[in-house]
Design a protein around this motif. Structure first.
Motif, PDB file in Angstrom:
ATOM      1  N   LYS A 284     -87.689  81.180 -37.300  1.00 50.64           N
ATOM      2  CA  LYS A 284     -88.357  80.551 -36.161  1.00 50.64           C
ATOM      3  C   LYS A 284     -88.362  79.035 -36.328  1.00 50.64           C
ATOM      4  CE  LYS A 284     -91.421  84.508 -35.417  1.00 50.64           C
ATOM      5  NZ  LYS A 284     -92.830  84.986 -35.428  1.00 50.64           N
ATOM      6  N   VAL A 285     -88.375  78.334 -35.205  1.00 52.41           N
ATOM      7  CA  VAL A 285     -88.470  76.868 -35.219  1.00 52.41           C
ATOM      8  C   VAL A 285     -89.716  76.479 -34.430  1.00 52.41           C
ATOM      9  CG1 VAL A 285     -87.357  74.694 -34.626  1.00 52.41           C
ATOM     10  CG2 VAL A 285     -85.971  76.622 -35.420  1.00 52.41           C
ATOM     11  N   PRO A 286     -90.858  76.368 -35.104  1.00 51.95           N
ATOM     12  CA  PRO A 286     -92.112  76.050 -34.408  1.00 51.95           C
ATOM     13  C   PRO A 286     -92.244  74.558 -34.121  1.00 51.95           C
ATOM     14  CG  PRO A 286     -92.517  76.419 -36.742  1.00 51.95           C
ATOM     15  CD  PRO A 286     -91.052  76.657 -36.524  1.00 51.95           C
ATOM     16  N   VAL A 287     -93.251  74.249 -33.311  1.00 55.38           N
ATOM     17  CA  VAL A 287     -93.520  72.885 -32.853  1.00 55.38           C
ATOM     18  C   VAL A 287     -95.004  72.611 -33.060  1.00 55.38           C
ATOM     19  CG1 VAL A 287     -93.585  71.408 -30.802  1.00 55.38           C
ATOM     20  CG2 VAL A 287     -91.665  72.965 -31.138  1.00 55.38           C
ATOM     21  N   SER A 288     -95.343  71.352 -33.321  1.00 54.35           N
ATOM     22  CA  SER A 288     -96.755  70.981 -33.308  1.00 54.35           C
ATOM     23  C   SER A 288     -96.929  69.664 -32.563  1.00 54.35           C
ATOM     24  CB  SER A 288     -97.322  70.858 -34.727  1.00 54.35           C
ATOM     25  OG  SER A 288     -96.709  69.802 -35.426  1.00 54.35           O
ATOM     26  N   PRO A 289     -98.083  69.443 -31.940  1.00 59.16           N
ATOM     27  CA  PRO A 289     -98.304  68.207 -31.197  1.00 59.16           C
ATOM     28  C   PRO A 289     -98.251  66.969 -32.086  1.00 59.16           C
ATOM     29  CG  PRO A 289     -99.967  69.852 -30.667  1.00 59.16           C
ATOM     30  CD  PRO A 289     -99.225  70.359 -31.855  1.00 59.16           C
ATOM     31  N   CYS A 290     -98.578  67.148 -33.378  1.00 61.64           N
ATOM     32  CA  CYS A 290     -98.675  66.025 -34.305  1.00 61.64           C
ATOM     33  C   CYS A 290     -97.922  66.343 -35.586  1.00 61.64           C
ATOM     34  CB  CYS A 290    -100.140  65.735 -34.618  1.00 61.64           C
ATOM     35  SG  CYS A 290    -100.380  64.502 -35.925  1.00 61.64           S
ATOM     36  N   VAL A 291     -97.199  65.378 -36.105  1.00 61.34           N
ATOM     37  CA  VAL A 291     -96.411  65.563 -37.310  1.00 61.34           C
ATOM     38  C   VAL A 291     -97.276  65.946 -38.505  1.00 61.34           C
ATOM     39  CG1 VAL A 291     -96.521  63.084 -37.823  1.00 61.34           C
ATOM     40  CG2 VAL A 291     -94.681  64.445 -38.780  1.00 61.34           C
ATOM     41  N   TYR A 292     -98.550  65.532 -38.508  1.00 60.52           N
ATOM     42  CA  TYR A 292     -99.406  65.764 -39.666  1.00 60.52           C
ATOM     43  C   TYR A 292    -100.255  67.025 -39.554  1.00 60.52           C
ATOM     44  CZ  TYR A 292     -98.290  60.838 -40.416  1.00 60.52           C
ATOM     45  OH  TYR A 292     -97.626  59.655 -40.584  1.00 60.52           O
ATOM     46  N   LEU A 293    -100.420  67.559 -38.356  1.00 61.02           N
ATOM     47  CA  LEU A 293    -101.367  68.659 -38.170  1.00 61.02           C
ATOM     48  C   LEU A 293    -100.634  69.990 -38.040  1.00 61.02           C
ATOM     49  CD1 LEU A 293    -104.258  67.189 -36.014  1.00 61.02           C
ATOM     50  CD2 LEU A 293    -103.951  67.280 -38.486  1.00 61.02           C
ATOM     51  N   HIS A 294    -100.290  70.552 -39.189  1.00 57.54           N
ATOM     52  CA  HIS A 294     -99.570  71.818 -39.210  1.00 57.54           C
ATOM     53  C   HIS A 294    -100.433  72.973 -38.706  1.00 57.54           C
ATOM     54  CE1 HIS A 294     -97.106  69.163 -41.404  1.00 57.54           C
ATOM     55  NE2 HIS A 294     -97.583  69.395 -42.609  1.00 57.54           N
ATOM     56  N   ASP A 295    -101.754  72.805 -38.748  1.00 60.32           N
ATOM     57  CA  ASP A 295    -102.647  73.851 -38.236  1.00 60.32           C
ATOM     58  C   ASP A 295    -102.433  74.102 -36.747  1.00 60.32           C
ATOM     59  OD1 ASP A 295    -103.747  74.060 -40.724  1.00 60.32           O
ATOM     60  OD2 ASP A 295    -105.694  73.203 -40.218  1.00 60.32           O
ATOM     61  N   TYR A 296    -101.859  73.133 -36.050  1.00 62.95           N
ATOM     62  CA  TYR A 296    -101.633  73.264 -34.606  1.00 62.95           C
ATOM     63  C   TYR A 296    -100.203  73.690 -34.284  1.00 62.95           C
ATOM     64  CZ  TYR A 296    -106.222  71.322 -33.669  1.00 62.95           C
ATOM     65  OH  TYR A 296    -107.587  71.140 -33.601  1.00 62.95           O
ATOM     66  N   LYS A 297     -99.512  74.166 -35.285  1.00 59.69           N
ATOM     67  CA  LYS A 297     -98.143  74.651 -35.107  1.00 59.69           C
ATOM     68  C   LYS A 297     -98.126  75.830 -34.140  1.00 59.69           C
ATOM     69  CE  LYS A 297     -96.413  76.981 -38.500  1.00 59.69           C
ATOM     70  NZ  LYS A 297     -95.974  77.318 -39.850  1.00 59.69           N
ATOM     71  N   VAL A 298     -97.116  75.855 -33.255  1.00 57.60           N
ATOM     72  CA  VAL A 298     -97.099  76.895 -32.230  1.00 57.60           C
ATOM     73  C   VAL A 298     -95.666  77.184 -31.801  1.00 57.60           C
ATOM     74  CG1 VAL A 298     -97.395  75.190 -30.374  1.00 57.60           C
ATOM     75  CG2 VAL A 298     -98.056  77.556 -29.961  1.00 57.60           C
ATOM     76  N   GLY A 299     -95.414  78.438 -31.424  1.00 54.28           N
ATOM     77  CA  GLY A 299     -94.183  78.799 -30.729  1.00 54.28           C
ATOM     78  C   GLY A 299     -92.936  78.843 -31.590  1.00 54.28           C
ATOM     79  N   ASP A 300     -91.815  79.018 -30.899  1.00 51.21           N
ATOM     80  CA  ASP A 300     -90.503  79.113 -31.515  1.00 51.21           C
ATOM     81  C   ASP A 300     -89.479  78.604 -30.497  1.00 51.21           C
ATOM     82  OD1 ASP A 300     -88.101  79.772 -32.721  1.00 51.21           O
ATOM     83  OD2 ASP A 300     -88.368  81.946 -32.505  1.00 51.21           O
ATOM     84  N   LEU A 301     -88.882  77.458 -30.773  1.00 49.01           N
ATOM     85  CA  LEU A 301     -87.942  76.871 -29.822  1.00 49.01           C
ATOM     86  C   LEU A 301     -86.698  77.713 -29.603  1.00 49.01           C
ATOM     87  CD1 LEU A 301     -87.987  73.022 -30.585  1.00 49.01           C
ATOM     88  CD2 LEU A 301     -88.731  74.186 -28.499  1.00 49.01           C
ATOM     89  N   LEU A 302     -86.444  78.665 -30.490  1.00 48.94           N
ATOM     90  CA  LEU A 302     -85.281  79.533 -30.321  1.00 48.94           C
ATOM     91  C   LEU A 302     -85.577  80.732 -29.426  1.00 48.94           C
ATOM     92  CD1 LEU A 302     -83.908  79.552 -33.986  1.00 48.94           C
ATOM     93  CD2 LEU A 302     -83.265  78.049 -32.072  1.00 48.94           C
ATOM     94  N   ALA A 303     -86.846  80.984 -29.142  1.00 51.62           N
ATOM     95  CA  ALA A 303     -87.212  82.170 -28.361  1.00 51.62           C
ATOM     96  C   ALA A 303     -88.149  81.865 -27.198  1.00 51.62           C
ATOM     97  CB  ALA A 303     -87.855  83.218 -29.274  1.00 51.62           C
ATOM     98  N   ASP A 304     -88.987  80.844 -27.325  1.00 49.70           N
ATOM     99  CA  ASP A 304     -90.012  80.564 -26.324  1.00 49.70           C
ATOM    100  C   ASP A 304     -89.594  79.417 -25.411  1.00 49.70           C
ATOM    101  OD1 ASP A 304     -91.577  82.486 -27.560  1.00 49.70           O
ATOM    102  OD2 ASP A 304     -92.506  81.016 -28.895  1.00 49.70           O
ATOM    103  N   ASP A 305     -90.069  79.458 -24.191  1.00 46.84           N
ATOM    104  CA  ASP A 305     -89.798  78.399 -23.230  1.00 46.84           C
ATOM    105  C   ASP A 305     -90.538  77.130 -23.631  1.00 46.84           C
ATOM    106  OD1 ASP A 305     -90.679  76.873 -20.588  1.00 46.84           O
ATOM    107  OD2 ASP A 305     -88.804  77.968 -20.162  1.00 46.84           O
ATOM    108  N   ILE A 306     -89.846  76.001 -23.602  1.00 43.58           N
ATOM    109  CA  ILE A 306     -90.431  74.741 -24.035  1.00 43.58           C
ATOM    110  C   ILE A 306     -91.666  74.371 -23.218  1.00 43.58           C
ATOM    111  CG2 ILE A 306     -88.914  73.355 -22.538  1.00 43.58           C
ATOM    112  CD1 ILE A 306     -90.195  72.391 -26.043  1.00 43.58           C
ATOM    113  N   PHE A 307     -91.709  74.726 -21.944  1.00 47.84           N
ATOM    114  CA  PHE A 307     -92.869  74.392 -21.125  1.00 47.84           C
ATOM    115  C   PHE A 307     -94.074  75.243 -21.499  1.00 47.84           C
ATOM    116  CE2 PHE A 307     -89.377  72.668 -18.618  1.00 47.84           C
ATOM    117  CZ  PHE A 307     -89.876  71.417 -18.299  1.00 47.84           C
ATOM    118  N   GLU A 308     -93.848  76.479 -21.920  1.00 46.95           N
ATOM    119  CA  GLU A 308     -94.957  77.299 -22.406  1.00 46.95           C
ATOM    120  C   GLU A 308     -95.532  76.709 -23.693  1.00 46.95           C
ATOM    121  OE1 GLU A 308     -93.786  81.353 -22.821  1.00 46.95           O
ATOM    122  OE2 GLU A 308     -93.317  81.624 -20.689  1.00 46.95           O
TER     123      GLU A 308
END
Length: 411
Positions: A284-308
């Motif tokens: 999975k390739v997750p995303v977070s709003p902030c480079v430092y806050l891994h607790d807010y990691k969410v989703g998977d760019l390979l499977a989930d829609d970027i807008f979601e």
């Protein structure tokens, strides 16, 4: 924040196991989303062990990116009309283990540029040296390059990096000069490397190599980082001195924007920028709003829609915080509310977490400008007022995270 006491050590890998963040104030409006600037950790390997590393706890070996994955991720970014991507996190040349012959870094750079996205590189120097040696045609494609210096003094830099990298960093600056690429010396400001002597040394390096300077005050991603954080006094004194020697390029650090009477918009994370994490062992390739806050990691760019992903509660929490700073504890009646807007979300969250054990974005920045003005024995040091920032150049770290960028004045 000078005498903070750390409570129970925080499990900085909890983000691998469960959702660890609360949904805060879901009824509040949000700041408009306009994602333009992206950071991307493109590999899990790095042979170096920097004491202050922010990405180590968000990287696990097991899988590497493949070209089809890169294509899919870039297609997702294109849907957002992203303008810039910075490649960093680990040492970027190591996209596919430590064998640089397998690197996909040139493919990633070329693919982004072909899609009209400006690309930056953050490196200890090693990635740029390998590109010059093996893929020299890739270097002119780069928009700008940030080169890490933990100290202007070679022994200190190498000790903190866990490797003899100082000369590689200097060589990278020379390569930037050769190719006439915008270059920036990046320093994570810590308790041991932000004295006037260190700042003078960084200023001299930047003058010699015609480089910008970028400073990120250390964010304590791990509990042990609390021991090397700047005190409030050293934050203000050090940045006041450094900024007096420079022309201002970016005031993404909300507190500095307020101190300079500059119209800030608060923390950019989740609003104009986000971080793409390295691929996980389960692909999975997750995303977070902030480079430092891994607790807010969410989703998977390979499977989930970027807008979601960008409309997930993790992202919306950041935008609610910056849109409603009056709900940040201790900020309601502050005269700096409209520019500071609670300050850096990462620093606020992490220091509160390490000192209280509580997970919350709606806490104020521990370097609070108003609090320091009221408490400082000699008052607030001088900061440049109403600076006019240049808008005729692109640097990938502008409006990407809470940072400061400047250019040393001619002596």
């Amino acid at each position: 924040m000078t005498n903070l006491t750390t409570q129970n050590p925080y499990d900085h890998e909890a983000h691998y196991k469960l959702d660890v963040v609360p949904i805060e104030y879901p009824e509040l409006d949000e700041y408009p989303v306009a994602i333009e600037n992206i950071g991307w950790t493109i590999g899990n390997d790095c042979p170096y062990r920097c004491n202050h590393c922010y990405s180590m706890s968000a990287r696990r070996k097991g899988m590497d990116l493949e070209p089809w994955m890169i294509d899919k991720i870039i297609n997702q970014l294109l849907r957002l009309n992203v303008k810039t991507v910075n490649l960093g996190g680990n040492e970027p040349i190591f996209t596919s283990g430590l064998d640089v012959n397998k690197t996909l870094l040139p493919y990633i750079i070329e693919s982004l540029v072909q899609n009209h996205i400006d690309v930056g590189l953050t490196t200890s120097g090693i990635s740029l040296i390998h590109l010059q040696r093996n893929f020299p045609g890739t270097i002119p494609l780069l928009n700008d390059i940030d080169i890490s210096f933990d100290s202007p003094f070679e022994d200190e830099h190498n000790k903190n990096r866990g490797a003899s990298l100082y000369q590689s960093a200097l060589k990278a600056l020379r390569i930037c000069q050769e190719y006439d690429i915008d270059r920036t010396i990046i320093m994570a400001a810590m308790s041991w490397n932000f004295s006037q002597k260190h700042i003078d040394g960084i200023l001299e390096l930047a003058r010699v190599y015609s480089a910008n300077i970028r400073v990120n005050p250390l964010k304590p991603v791990q509990t042990k980082h609390m021991e090397i954080m700047l005190t409030t006094e050293s934050f203000y004194d050090g940045l006041s001195y450094l900024m007096s020697k420079c022309d201002q390029i970016d005031l993404g650090e909300p507190i500095l924007a307020s101190a300079c009477s500059h119209p800030g918009q608060g923390c950019p994370c989740g609003r104009t920028s986000f971080r793409i994490h390295s691929i996980t062992p389960d692909g999975k390739v997750p995303v977070s709003p902030c480079v430092y806050l891994h607790d807010y990691k969410v989703g998977d760019l390979l499977a989930d829609d970027i807008f979601e992903i960008i409309h997930s509660h993790q992202f919306r929490s950041f935008r609610r915080r910056v849109a409603n700073p009056q709900y940040v504890k201790g900020c309601k009646d502050c005269g700096y509310l409209s520019t500071c807007r609670g300050g850096c979300a990462a620093r606020s969250y992490l220091i509160n977490l390490h000192t209280t054990g509580n997970h919350s974005l709606f806490v104020k920045d521990p370097y609070c400008l108003r609090d320091y003005e009221e408490a400082a024995e000699n008052g607030l040091p001088a900061f440049p007022q109403h600076p006019v920032l240049p808008n005729d150049r692109i640097l990938v770290h502008r409006n990407y995270l809470c940072t400061w960028i400047g250019k040393p004045k001619a002596e």
